[in-house]
Write an enzyme that holds these catalytic residues in place. Structure first.
Site, PDB file in Angstrom:
ATOM      1  N   CYS A  54       0.735  -1.144   0.064  1.00 29.15           N
ATOM      2  CA  CYS A  54      -0.084   0.002   0.127  1.00 29.15           C
ATOM      3  C   CYS A  54       0.847   1.154   0.019  1.00 29.15           C
ATOM      4  O   CYS A  54       1.512   1.453   1.048  1.00 29.15           O
ATOM      5  CB  CYS A  54      -0.975  -0.022   1.186  1.00 29.15           C
ATOM      6  SG  CYS A  54      -1.935   1.372   1.228  1.00 29.15           S
ATOM      7  N   CYS A 490     -61.867  11.111  -8.557  1.00 29.17           N
ATOM      8  CA  CYS A 490     -61.961  11.346  -7.216  1.00 29.17           C
ATOM      9  C   CYS A 490     -61.641  12.928  -6.852  1.00 29.17           C
ATOM     10  O   CYS A 490     -60.906  13.470  -7.480  1.00 29.17           O
ATOM     11  CB  CYS A 490     -60.648  10.444  -6.679  1.00 29.17           C
ATOM     12  SG  CYS A 490     -60.696  10.719  -4.790  1.00 29.17           S
TER      13      CYS A 490
END
Length: 540
Positions: A54, A490
């Protein structure tokens, strides 16, 4: 000593990556700290091993060039990487890759592309004594998890439970089976310099350093399983050991590693070249660790709440509260989900409605729950959001009508109203809460232009004060000409607001709740979305 390395430039549509790998023949063959598992290249057919060190700065993980000092041009990146490699090699040679006080990074036991397979929680990770050196472990599938099993119980060698996990409904203990043998060790089973054992023989020798006789354990386990005529056949070994968060620190948890590929002799097993009898079964099991076969490590993860929420969580005082949510509509459902993700996972959901298709445009639930009671469906959803969620459903309207449900409701610490209904506020004001509670009421203003948030920490909810303050906010008045109807045919108007607005106000609702828990005072705030996209706040 000289070592050879390969600099590999990988290009893709989003840019390029520069990595350095040890040469397959003349490179380092072991694994050091801050290095991928240094496997050989047989599977990839490359002239380098897979153990790249790393070399990134820790801030490189966030993906922002401005937060990282690595140059952006290729020549500069190559030079920067090689300088980092030389520093890494020097530190590895002098044993200085691990410094006291640094965050402890486990060795790379498995290849990084493997998904987690076995997970454990805080109860299983506790350092409390287990009372024995080994036993059997039961696991259960995690709902929605791809090949992920959760540890639900540790048992001693005679099969008595000694440690039980506390999972949400996403882990059903009724589906558990005895799938592993657990073994307690004194320390992280690592070989110098920082490498996981690669063969059964390596593991046997490393555990022997901690006084663990793996062959004897497997012999005993196999004999007990055959004696019980158990249908479960463990296929893994779990290794538990104390682990600190930082190098040189005091252990804070028991971590678990897992090895697969275990095949103990069962009553039905027949092995080529072995006559089937108990003596040979015992001998085979005892000698499993003597084999030079590669170890198939299984990825494990600690799913304890404090580990899962390292990216962010609510305060401990909020996480410990029992929350009653009144109203599982759009705002309530999103707020509840955000609270569970933050760790405030003990939520009781109270609502009398069922989920309709029109709700889906901004509700946390989905097509799969259409027609279900919102309280029940949202509870089920919340229990799959986090493995420590403890959501319960209380279908029905407030106030509750039975004595048992009234006692249940009064047993919460926070009462969170998301109904936007003054009648509910008055019912809350007249309810016997049997002690002081933190009351929070949230309501979105017309066209989702704002949010009104009220809180009070008292023995009775001050309904009239809350209603008066809501009315005093400079929120826009209702304009029915702006409202849509529920559907063709509605005439019922629906509240105009889209999903993005609901999520905005839900996020601010959670921030308000955190402030209310921290201050414990009576508060009333009006948040208003401004034309430029900013949000203003007015104390009412």
């Amino acid at each position: 000593m000289e070592t050879s390395w390969h600099v590999v430039v990988l290009t893709g549509p989003t840019g390029s990556a520069v990595e350095v790998y040890p040469d397959a023949r003349d490179g380092i063959a072991v694994t050091f700290p801050h290095q991928d598992a240094n496997f050989d290249s047989a599977s990839t057919q490359t002239p380098w091993r897979l153990g790249k060190p790393c070399l990134d700065r820790r801030t490189a993980n966030f993906g922002r060039e401005a937060w990282n000092d690595e140059p952006s041009d290729m020549l500069g990146r190559l030079e920067w990487r090689l300088d980092r490699l030389l520093a890494w090699v020097d530190a590895a040679a002098s044993g200085e890759l691990l410094q006291n006080g640094d965050p402890l990074e486990l060795p790379a036991f498995v290849k990084p592309d493997l998904a987690p397979s076995i997970v454990f929680d805080a109860a299983i990770a506790s350092l409390e004594p287990l009372g024995c050196d080994w036993g059997f472990a039961r696991t259960s599938p995690v709902a929605g998890g791809r090949h992920v099993r959760a540890l639900v119980e540790l048992r001693n060698p005679i099969g008595a439970p000694i440690r039980t996990a506390q999972w949400s409904a996403a882990v059903d203990p009724r589906n558990a089976r005895t799938s592993a043998i657990w073994v307690e060790t004194l320390s992280l089973p690592v070989l110098p310099p920082w490498q996981g054992p690669r063969t059964w023989r390596d593991l046997r020798d490393r555990l022997a350093e901690d006084g663990v006789n793996l062959g004897a354990i497997l012999e005993d386990a196999g004999r007990r399983l055959r004696g019980k005529r158990s249908e479960d056949q463990p296929d893994a070994i779990l290794l538990g050991f104390p682990l600190a968060e930082r190098v040189g620190g005091v252990p804070v948890q028991r971590h678990w590693l897992a090895v697969g590929g275990l095949a103990l002799s069962s009553r039905a097993s027949v092995r080529r070249g072995w006559r089937k009898n108990e003596t040979n079964d015992v001998r085979y099991d005892r000698h499993i660790p003597d084999q030079p076969r590669p170890l198939p490590w299984i990825r494990t993860e600690n799913w304890s709440p404090d580990q899962l929420r390292r990216r962010g969580q609510a305060s401990q005082s909020l996480r410990e509260k029992r929350i009653l949510l009144i109203g599982a509509g759009s705002l309530g459902s999103i707020v509840a989900e955000q609270l569970v993700r933050m760790g405030a996972s003990a939520i009781t959901v109270m609502d009398a409605d069922r989920l309709e298709a029109g709700n889906l445009s901004r509700h946390a639930l989905s097509l799969a729950e259409l027609g279900d009671e919102k309280a029940v469906a949202l509870t089920s959803h919340l229990n799959t959001v986090a493995p420590d969620a403890r959501a319960r459903a209380l279908p029905g309207s407030f106030p509750p009508t039975t004595e048992s449900s009234r006692l249940d409701v009064a047993g919460h610490d926070i009462v969170l109203d998301c109904t936007g209904d003054d009648d509910v506020l008055r019912a809350m004001g007249g309810f016997d809460w049997r002690g002081e509670k933190l009351f929070v009421s949230l309501a979105i203003t017309w066209r989702a232009e704002g949010l009104v948030a009220f809180s009070a920490s008292e023995a009775a909810f001050p309904a009239e004060d809350a209603i008066t303050r809501f009315a005093a906010t400079p929120a826009p008045r209702v304009n029915y000409d702006d409202a849509n109807v529920e559907a063709i045919g509605c005439w019922n108007p629906v509240f105009p607001a889209d999903a993005s607005e609901l999520h905005l106000w839900a996020a601010l609702s959670c921030r308000f709740l955190k402030d209310a828990v921290a201050t414990n005072n009576r508060l009333c705030r009006y948040y208003q979305l401004m034309p430029d996209g900013s949000v203003s706040r007015t104390d009412v």
